[in-house]
Design an enzyme around this catalytic site. Structure first.
Site, mmCIF file in Angstrom:
data_model
loop_
_atom_site.group_PDB
_atom_site.id
_atom_site.type_symbol
_atom_site.label_atom_id
_atom_site.label_comp_id
_atom_site.label_asym_id
_atom_site.label_seq_id
_atom_site.Cartn_x
_atom_site.Cartn_y
_atom_site.Cartn_z
ATOM 1 N N GLU A 68 0.874 -1.173 0.000
ATOM 2 C CA GLU A 68 0.000 0.000 0.000
ATOM 3 C C GLU A 68 0.905 1.215 0.000
ATOM 4 O OE1 GLU A 68 -3.328 2.426 2.680
ATOM 5 O OE2 GLU A 68 -2.554 0.503 3.380
ATOM 6 N N ASN A 127 -4.894 5.197 -1.910
ATOM 7 C CA ASN A 127 -6.132 5.700 -1.317
ATOM 8 C C ASN A 127 -6.736 6.846 -2.130
ATOM 9 O OD1 ASN A 127 -6.256 4.382 1.574
ATOM 10 N ND2 ASN A 127 -4.134 4.942 1.206
ATOM 11 N N GLU A 159 -8.240 2.046 -3.227
ATOM 12 C CA GLU A 159 -8.803 1.895 -1.879
ATOM 13 C C GLU A 159 -9.796 3.030 -1.620
ATOM 14 O OE1 GLU A 159 -6.432 1.160 1.501
ATOM 15 O OE2 GLU A 159 -4.907 0.005 0.413
ATOM 16 N N ASP A 189 -11.688 0.097 2.243
ATOM 17 C CA ASP A 189 -10.835 0.367 3.397
ATOM 18 C C ASP A 189 -11.696 0.573 4.639
ATOM 19 O OD1 ASP A 189 -8.552 0.832 4.808
ATOM 20 O OD2 ASP A 189 -8.153 2.813 3.959
ATOM 21 N N GLU A 244 -5.653 -4.861 9.014
ATOM 22 C CA GLU A 244 -4.690 -3.824 9.350
ATOM 23 C C GLU A 244 -4.245 -3.940 10.804
ATOM 24 O OE1 GLU A 244 -7.012 -0.351 8.486
ATOM 25 O OE2 GLU A 244 -6.260 -0.207 6.454
#
Length: 247
Positions: A68, A127, A159, A189, A244
């Site tokens: 990421e 993101n 995301e 997310d 996460e």
């Protein structure tokens, strides 16, 4: 004085009758806010904002399965500026699209460079925020990058947070469909951070869900049971899962 009064007012919004006094902590917050607003463009132009890559590891094999990309601001004078300081400011003033598009462009350049060095292609997610879809057309902008750099779009993963999706479900459902039909994978997310996660999973097509870090912060038997159920449910739906904060 007006800025200080507004900062003190915004600091406590429970609407009860009380006084809130401007203090040094609020002063520091105001200074960071002003610094971010007036320096974001220069920081990107001068290379003070960097793309950092956080690895994703498969628990089944222990192998690296992706990254990421994250924004990190390292100012030559102030040093490391936490994302918790600058991202909320950018969101408040509708500037997150600048950062998001910059990071995706950095990702494309980095990806091309490492691929030319002989590294294996691997999926990398980035993101997008709610503001990206309000001020522009992120899909059209991002779609240009793999074409320009001659990289496969299947290695670019979008995301989108659950809260972003729920701000305008009809529009975001269409945006997600367009991203997926263009060859991008879409990840949800912060799954579980809101109150409509199951409904969101039912109504929207995602390739992967990222279980919110809150489940790991105070990990116990309840968290274990909930995460196990989410993983089992996702498998039934053919959706990958990522948790996460496991580290």
């Amino acid at each position: 004085a007006a800025d200080r009064a507004r900062t003190a007012c915004d600091h406590n919004r429970d609407y009860a009758s009380h006084f809130t006094y401007f203090d040094e902590k609020m002063k520091k917050s105001l200074e960071i806010r002003d610094f971010v607003i007036f320096n974001i463009d220069n920081a990107m132009a001068l290379g003070h904002i960097h793309a950092y890559y956080q690895p994703k590891i498969s628990t089944a094999t222990g192998k690296l399965v992706g990254f990421e990309v994250l924004a990190r601001w390292i100012d030559p004078v102030l040093g490391f500026i936490s994302p918790a300081d600058f991202i909320p400011v950018l969101e408040e003033f509708g500037l997150t699209y600048k950062l998001d598009m910059f990071i995706v462009e950095e990702l494309a350049r980095d990806y091309k460079r490492t691929f030319n060095m002989g590294f294996k292609e691997i999926p990398i997610s980035f993101n997008l925020s709610r503001m990206d879809f309000i001020v522009g057309n992120p899909r059209a902008e991002i779609k240009k990058l793999p074409e320009e750099h001659k990289i496969s779009m299947k290695y670019f993963q979008v995301e989108i947070t659950e809260s972003c999706v729920m701000t305008d479900p009809k529009k975001m459902k269409k945006e997600i469909e367009l991203f997926r039909s263009s060859g991008f994978e879409v990840l949800m997310d912060d799954f579980g951070s809101g109150y409509s996660s199951l409904g969101t999973l039912r109504e929207f097509e995602f390739d992967e869900i990222k279980i919110d870090m809150s489940f790991m912060r105070n990990f116990g038997e309840k968290s274990k049971a909930i995460i196990s159920s989410i993983v089992a449910m996702a498998k039934e739906l053919g959706v990958r899962t990522l948790c996460e904060g496991v580290e």
